[in-house]
Design a protein around this motif. Structure first.
Motif, mmCIF file in Angstrom:
data_model
loop_
_atom_site.group_PDB
_atom_site.id
_atom_site.type_symbol
_atom_site.label_atom_id
_atom_site.label_comp_id
_atom_site.label_asym_id
_atom_site.label_seq_id
_atom_site.Cartn_x
_atom_site.Cartn_y
_atom_site.Cartn_z
ATOM 1 N N GLU A 67 0.914 -1.172 0.078
ATOM 2 C CA GLU A 67 0.005 -0.165 0.051
ATOM 3 C C GLU A 67 0.836 1.226 -0.218
ATOM 4 O O GLU A 67 0.406 2.245 -0.650
ATOM 5 N N GLU A 68 2.017 1.200 0.659
ATOM 6 C CA GLU A 68 3.000 2.420 0.848
ATOM 7 C C GLU A 68 3.376 2.523 -0.485
ATOM 8 O O GLU A 68 3.673 3.700 -1.169
ATOM 9 N N SER A 69 3.622 1.516 -1.462
ATOM 10 C CA SER A 69 4.101 1.754 -2.895
ATOM 11 C C SER A 69 2.996 1.956 -3.888
ATOM 12 O O SER A 69 3.436 2.126 -4.779
ATOM 13 N N ASP A 70 1.928 2.055 -3.282
ATOM 14 C CA ASP A 70 0.768 2.301 -4.145
ATOM 15 C C ASP A 70 0.374 1.111 -5.182
ATOM 16 O O ASP A 70 0.019 1.318 -6.198
ATOM 17 N N LEU A 71 0.939 -0.096 -4.693
ATOM 18 C CA LEU A 71 0.697 -1.331 -5.657
ATOM 19 C C LEU A 71 -0.739 -1.905 -5.368
ATOM 20 O O LEU A 71 -1.083 -2.888 -6.477
ATOM 21 N N VAL A 72 -1.268 -1.724 -4.309
ATOM 22 C CA VAL A 72 -2.401 -2.562 -3.790
ATOM 23 C C VAL A 72 -3.258 -1.318 -3.285
ATOM 24 O O VAL A 72 -2.958 -0.368 -2.716
ATOM 25 N N GLY A 73 -4.545 -1.731 -3.705
ATOM 26 C CA GLY A 73 -5.792 -0.890 -3.127
ATOM 27 C C GLY A 73 -6.502 -1.760 -2.362
ATOM 28 O O GLY A 73 -6.514 -3.044 -2.554
ATOM 29 N N SER A 74 -7.560 -1.097 -1.457
ATOM 30 C CA SER A 74 -8.380 -1.790 -0.717
ATOM 31 C C SER A 74 -9.738 -1.109 -0.636
ATOM 32 O O SER A 74 -9.982 -0.012 -0.947
ATOM 33 N N ARG A 75 -10.682 -1.812 -0.433
ATOM 34 C CA ARG A 75 -12.013 -1.495 -0.376
ATOM 35 C C ARG A 75 -12.713 -2.375 0.789
ATOM 36 O O ARG A 75 -12.450 -3.515 1.107
ATOM 37 N N TYR A 76 -14.042 -1.924 1.301
ATOM 38 C CA TYR A 76 -14.720 -2.841 2.231
ATOM 39 C C TYR A 76 -15.573 -4.033 1.425
ATOM 40 O O TYR A 76 -15.824 -3.647 0.394
ATOM 41 N N SER A 77 -15.357 -5.222 1.931
ATOM 42 C CA SER A 77 -16.015 -6.150 1.389
ATOM 43 C C SER A 77 -17.475 -6.114 1.270
ATOM 44 O O SER A 77 -18.159 -5.583 2.216
ATOM 45 N N PHE A 78 -17.971 -6.418 0.193
ATOM 46 C CA PHE A 78 -19.423 -6.282 -0.058
ATOM 47 C C PHE A 78 -20.384 -7.549 0.799
ATOM 48 O O PHE A 78 -21.477 -7.201 1.180
ATOM 49 N N LYS A 79 -19.749 -8.762 1.232
ATOM 50 C CA LYS A 79 -20.005 -9.764 1.873
ATOM 51 C C LYS A 79 -19.984 -9.502 3.352
ATOM 52 O O LYS A 79 -20.913 -9.863 3.952
ATOM 53 N N ASP A 80 -18.837 -8.879 3.865
ATOM 54 C CA ASP A 80 -18.817 -8.461 5.218
ATOM 55 C C ASP A 80 -18.056 -6.955 5.469
ATOM 56 O O ASP A 80 -17.069 -6.913 5.111
ATOM 57 N N ALA A 81 -18.789 -6.214 5.745
ATOM 58 C CA ALA A 81 -18.456 -4.540 5.749
ATOM 59 C C ALA A 81 -17.318 -4.554 6.620
ATOM 60 O O ALA A 81 -16.837 -3.416 6.987
ATOM 61 N N ARG A 82 -17.086 -5.452 7.682
ATOM 62 C CA ARG A 82 -16.209 -5.195 8.660
ATOM 63 C C ARG A 82 -14.920 -5.523 8.289
ATOM 64 O O ARG A 82 -14.027 -5.245 8.876
ATOM 65 N N LYS A 83 -14.785 -6.300 6.928
ATOM 66 C CA LYS A 83 -13.603 -6.728 6.354
ATOM 67 C C LYS A 83 -13.078 -5.881 5.158
ATOM 68 O O LYS A 83 -13.986 -5.242 4.491
ATOM 69 N N GLN A 84 -11.770 -5.683 5.035
ATOM 70 C CA GLN A 84 -11.244 -5.051 3.695
ATOM 71 C C GLN A 84 -10.761 -6.311 2.773
ATOM 72 O O GLN A 84 -10.322 -7.207 3.202
#
Length: 90
Positions: A67-84
């Protein structure tokens, strides 16, 4: 002038060469996590640990470095909003 989400996502994407150059500088655990995400994305941290056979802490470290290198992005899971869930920025 405002940009749409699709335009923003397109701007965040890296060329294959730039992605590989940034990845080359990272530790082996980050490279393995990126390789797993290349085949199956998006995945949660737990799923990445299971697929890569790395400990949770190592996966967390690898994701932080990616993530620091901007190689990976994240979002909240559609199945479980507690997880990314994580995906590659290529």
């Amino acid at each position: 002038m405002s940009t749409t989400t699709a335009e923003t996502n397109q701007q965040d994407r890296l060329s294959n060469t730039e992605f590989r150059d940034r990845l080359r500088e990272l530790p082996p655990s980050a490279k393995l996590v990126a390789k797993v995400l290349e085949g199956d994305a998006p995945l949660s941290q737990g799923q990445l640990a299971e697929e890569s056979l790395l400990p949770d802490r190592t996966v967390r470290y690898a994701l932080n470095r990616l993530e620091e290198s901007d190689l990976v992005g994240s979002r909240y899971s559609f199945k479980d909003a507690r997880k990314q869930v994580y995906f590659l920025n290529t």
